[in-house]
Design a protein around this motif. Structure first.
Motif, PDB file in Angstrom:
ATOM      1  N   ASP A 171      46.860  23.252  69.759  1.00  0.00           N
ATOM      2  CA  ASP A 171      44.578  22.862  70.102  1.00  0.00           C
ATOM      3  C   ASP A 171      44.554  21.453  68.846  1.00  0.00           C
ATOM      4  OD1 ASP A 171      44.914  25.787  70.621  1.00  0.00           O
ATOM      5  OD2 ASP A 171      45.069  26.220  68.715  1.00  0.00           O
ATOM      6  N   ASN A 213      38.142  24.482  61.977  1.00  0.00           N
ATOM      7  CA  ASN A 213      39.417  25.588  61.802  1.00  0.00           C
ATOM      8  C   ASN A 213      40.579  25.237  62.913  1.00  0.00           C
ATOM      9  OD1 ASN A 213      38.372  25.818  59.286  1.00  0.00           O
ATOM     10  ND2 ASN A 213      37.067  27.718  60.122  1.00  0.00           N
ATOM     11  N   TRP A 214      39.928  24.570  64.491  1.00  0.00           N
ATOM     12  CA  TRP A 214      40.395  24.348  65.395  1.00  0.00           C
ATOM     13  C   TRP A 214      41.695  23.177  65.587  1.00  0.00           C
ATOM     14  CZ3 TRP A 214      38.146  21.889  70.643  1.00  0.00           C
ATOM     15  CH2 TRP A 214      39.390  21.615  71.673  1.00  0.00           C
ATOM     16  N   GLY A 215      42.454  23.809  65.675  1.00  0.00           N
ATOM     17  CA  GLY A 215      43.615  22.455  65.448  1.00  0.00           C
ATOM     18  C   GLY A 215      43.597  21.920  64.363  1.00  0.00           C
ATOM     19  N   ALA A 256      34.281  20.762  64.452  1.00  0.00           N
ATOM     20  CA  ALA A 256      35.518  21.439  64.809  1.00  0.00           C
ATOM     21  C   ALA A 256      36.966  21.921  63.205  1.00  0.00           C
ATOM     22  CB  ALA A 256      36.370  21.138  65.796  1.00  0.00           C
ATOM     23  N   LYS A 291      41.554  19.299  71.278  1.00  0.00           N
ATOM     24  CA  LYS A 291      40.667  19.344  70.061  1.00  0.00           C
ATOM     25  C   LYS A 291      40.454  18.096  69.562  1.00  0.00           C
ATOM     26  CE  LYS A 291      39.876  19.408  64.839  1.00  0.00           C
ATOM     27  NZ  LYS A 291      40.145  19.750  63.955  1.00  0.00           N
ATOM     28  N   HIS A 314      31.833  24.789  66.432  1.00  0.00           N
ATOM     29  CA  HIS A 314      32.548  23.420  65.468  1.00  0.00           C
ATOM     30  C   HIS A 314      32.070  23.867  63.685  1.00  0.00           C
ATOM     31  CE1 HIS A 314      31.811  22.557  69.584  1.00  0.00           C
ATOM     32  NE2 HIS A 314      33.139  22.154  69.170  1.00  0.00           N
ATOM     33  N   THR A 349      36.325  29.588  65.688  1.00  0.00           N
ATOM     34  CA  THR A 349      36.115  28.282  65.478  1.00  0.00           C
ATOM     35  C   THR A 349      37.444  27.738  65.680  1.00  0.00           C
ATOM     36  OG1 THR A 349      36.523  28.988  63.464  1.00  0.00           O
ATOM     37  CG2 THR A 349      34.343  28.216  63.186  1.00  0.00           C
ATOM     38  N   ALA A 350      38.428  28.966  65.774  1.00  0.00           N
ATOM     39  CA  ALA A 350      39.713  29.144  65.552  1.00  0.00           C
ATOM     40  C   ALA A 350      40.218  28.417  67.213  1.00  0.00           C
ATOM     41  CB  ALA A 350      40.260  30.399  65.453  1.00  0.00           C
ATOM     42  N   VAL A 351      39.658  28.866  68.048  1.00  0.00           N
ATOM     43  CA  VAL A 351      39.870  28.588  69.335  1.00  0.00           C
ATOM     44  C   VAL A 351      38.797  27.116  69.830  1.00  0.00           C
ATOM     45  CG1 VAL A 351      41.126  30.399  69.723  1.00  0.00           C
ATOM     46  CG2 VAL A 351      37.928  30.347  70.459  1.00  0.00           C
ATOM     47  N   GLY A 352      37.885  26.518  68.888  1.00  0.00           N
ATOM     48  CA  GLY A 352      36.984  25.587  69.591  1.00  0.00           C
ATOM     49  C   GLY A 352      35.368  26.229  69.978  1.00  0.00           C
ATOM     50  N   ASN A 353      35.441  27.396  70.209  1.00  0.00           N
ATOM     51  CA  ASN A 353      34.320  27.609  71.245  1.00  0.00           C
ATOM     52  C   ASN A 353      32.863  26.976  70.178  1.00  0.00           C
ATOM     53  OD1 ASN A 353      35.360  28.865  72.959  1.00  0.00           O
ATOM     54  ND2 ASN A 353      35.212  30.802  72.619  1.00  0.00           N
TER      55      ASN A 353
END
Length: 508
Positions: free
Chosen positions: A333, A299-301, A297, A337, A223, A217-221
């Motif tokens: 990020d 946790n991403w950005g 998402a 996102k 959501h 989730t931190a890199v957007g893989n």
């Protein structure tokens, strides 16, 4: 004929055995559900229409591999037809071989051509050996013209993926194509698994260390993360409820609902003073229909919030700064996102609502290494070229490139509003004054002393504040109107109706 029918029924029964007694036992002991139970939980009762059930692998040994470790078909999800690919990891760890891949490709092709969303149930350990070894790998029936994205000019269909176990290789590729990826908290997602990484690089990793939910989730893989498989299927149903079956259809409207928070409370929810923190989710709760908000998402950005919601029943995508994380400043990020979310909403006819409270873009060497400049340029273009209605409101501050990255006037919003507390400009006051008037301030300090320096600083701050207030911006039509905070929901609902016009609510 009775003999033929008896043989058919026997083969069908064997196909439904999946991994057999031992394979299913091991699978359940890992805490995971068999693929057919997953499908039963996902689709409406008595709606399942399977294709390819009798498939078998090209390379057959003593082990029976029902369906070549994949279950494909169509069903109704809340009354709407969807195509489903379920990987059967009770059979040879769900590994992929040519026949199973061909099944999946046919399902995707059918769904795309007929305009149905695709649901992907991911749980597989990559390619099967020896089925994909040597020359066989280069001849795999993996058609990237259909597998990854429709390329024939027809309407796009939404894709949603549930990652329900270790998902590597083709399962990871499936997830990467999805517009929404929900992970069970015990699942993992990566290009290849630990068993491949250790001999290749020497790294010894667990599934969770490699691609567990925190990393994914931190890199957007991924959501969203949920605790159970049932919650994952609920999340997929909720996601698809905001979207049309394909991009040629308008997004579905739901019955309207009052917001969870009284809109008049917005006057106290957002504090005055650009540096005071608050949770933007409280603002969204006072604008959107109650019970309609679904994060995407988180946790991403995380200094930027992206979520689906409804305004008087109408689905929208909301993009909002999050002041409690880095004051809402946008890093690379967050920009990437936002671009992914803007493109998703634009493809499927969801209007965009931008809530500005942004001090600017992150700057410095780390920001440059992360690619902030390129991400910013791509986002500005993505917002500018989006064809769905775009509405914006500046709540408290909108400075520099951050304002443009949130749908400022140069990106062609249909309507742009501001609260009377709004401040805007090319740079935050503290930084701007010390940048623009640096020499004057230094000279005053050197010649006239600290008291004169502070007096000049106060004077410059007063001037800067005056030109940053929203009144002159409204006078010159930089804003379409200045509105009271408590009227934000009402104004956005009316603006959305005007922005869509009287035609069908589909992007041109």
């Amino acid at each position: 004929m009775s003999d033929h029918i008896a043989e058919l029924r026997a083969r069908q029964a064997r196909a439904r055995e999946m991994g057999g007694e031992e394979g299913l036992k091991r699978h359940r002991e890992s805490g995971r559900l068999p693929v057919r139970e997953r499908i039963e939980m996902l689709v409406d009762p008595d709606s399942w229409f399977e294709i390819g059930a009798l498939a078998l692998p090209e390379m057959r040994g003593e082990r029976h591999v029902p369906g070549d470790a994949a279950v494909t078909g169509f069903g109704l999800l809340d009354g709407r037809r969807v195509g489903v690919i379920g990987i059967d990891s009770s059979v040879l760890a769900g590994t992929t071989a040519p026949v199973g891949m061909r099944k999946q490709g046919r399902l995707i092709e059918h769904a795309q051509q007929k305009g149905f969303p695709i649901v992907l149930l991911c749980d597989a350990d990559g390619g099967r050996i020896p089925d994909v070894m040597g020359w066989r790998f280069s001849t795999l029936p993996l058609d990237f013209q259909t597998f990854l994205k429709r390329t024939d000019g027809g309407p796009d269909v939404p894709r949603a993926a549930a990652v329900l176990g270790p998902s590597y290789g083709d399962s990871a590729l499936h997830a990467s194509t999805a517009d929404f990826v929900v992970m069970a908290e015990f699942a993992s997602l990566a290009l290849v698994g630990p068993s491949v990484i250790e001999p290749a690089t020497g790294e010894k990793l667990t599934d969770q260390e490699l691609g567990g939910p925190e990393r994914a989730t931190a890199v957007g893989n991924a959501h969203m993360v949920v605790a159970t498989e049932a919650e994952a299927f609920d999340a997929i149903a909720a996601f698809l409820s905001f979207l049309p079956p394909n991009s040629a259809r308008p997004a579905p409207v739901a019955p309207p609902a009052d917001p969870m928070t009284d809109p008049t409370e917005l006057e106290s929810i957002v504090p005055l003073g650009a540096k005071s923190g608050y949770d933007m989710r409280s603002v969204i709760a006072a604008i959107a229909d109650g019970g309609s908000i679904m994060g995407w998402a988180d946790n991403w950005g995380p200094s930027l919030l992206t979520c689906f919601a409804r305004l008087e029943g109408n689905p929208v995508g909301i993009v909002a700064n999050q002041p409690i994380i880095r004051a809402g400043a946008l890093d690379a990020d967050a920009l990437r996102k936002e671009l992914a979310f803007v493109r998703l909403c634009d493809r499927f006819n969801l209007p965009l609502v931008f809530l500005h409270d942004v001090p600017g873009l992150m700057v410095g060497t780390e920001a440059e290494k992360a690619g902030t400049l390129k991400a910013y340029e791509e986002l500005a273009l993505g917002i500018s070229t989006a064809k769905v209605p775009k509405l914006g409101c500046v709540l408290r501050k909108a400075y520099g490139g951050g304002h443009f990255a949130m749908g400022g006037r140069p990106t062609h919003p249909d309507f742009l509003f501001a609260w009377p507390s709004a401040e805007l400009g090319f740079m935050a006051p503290d930084t701007g004054i010390r940048t623009v008037h640096r020499r004057q301030l230094e000279a005053t300090l050197a010649k006239e002393g600290r008291a004169a320096h502070e007096a000049l600083l106060q004077e410059l701050q007063s001037e800067w504040t005056a030109i940053s207030e929203p009144w002159e911006a409204a006078a010159n039509l930089a804003f379409d109107d200045i509105i009271e905070p408590g009227r934000t929901r009402e104004v956005l609902i009316q603006a959305l109706a005007v922005a869509w016009g009287e035609g069908e609510r589909v992007r041109p």
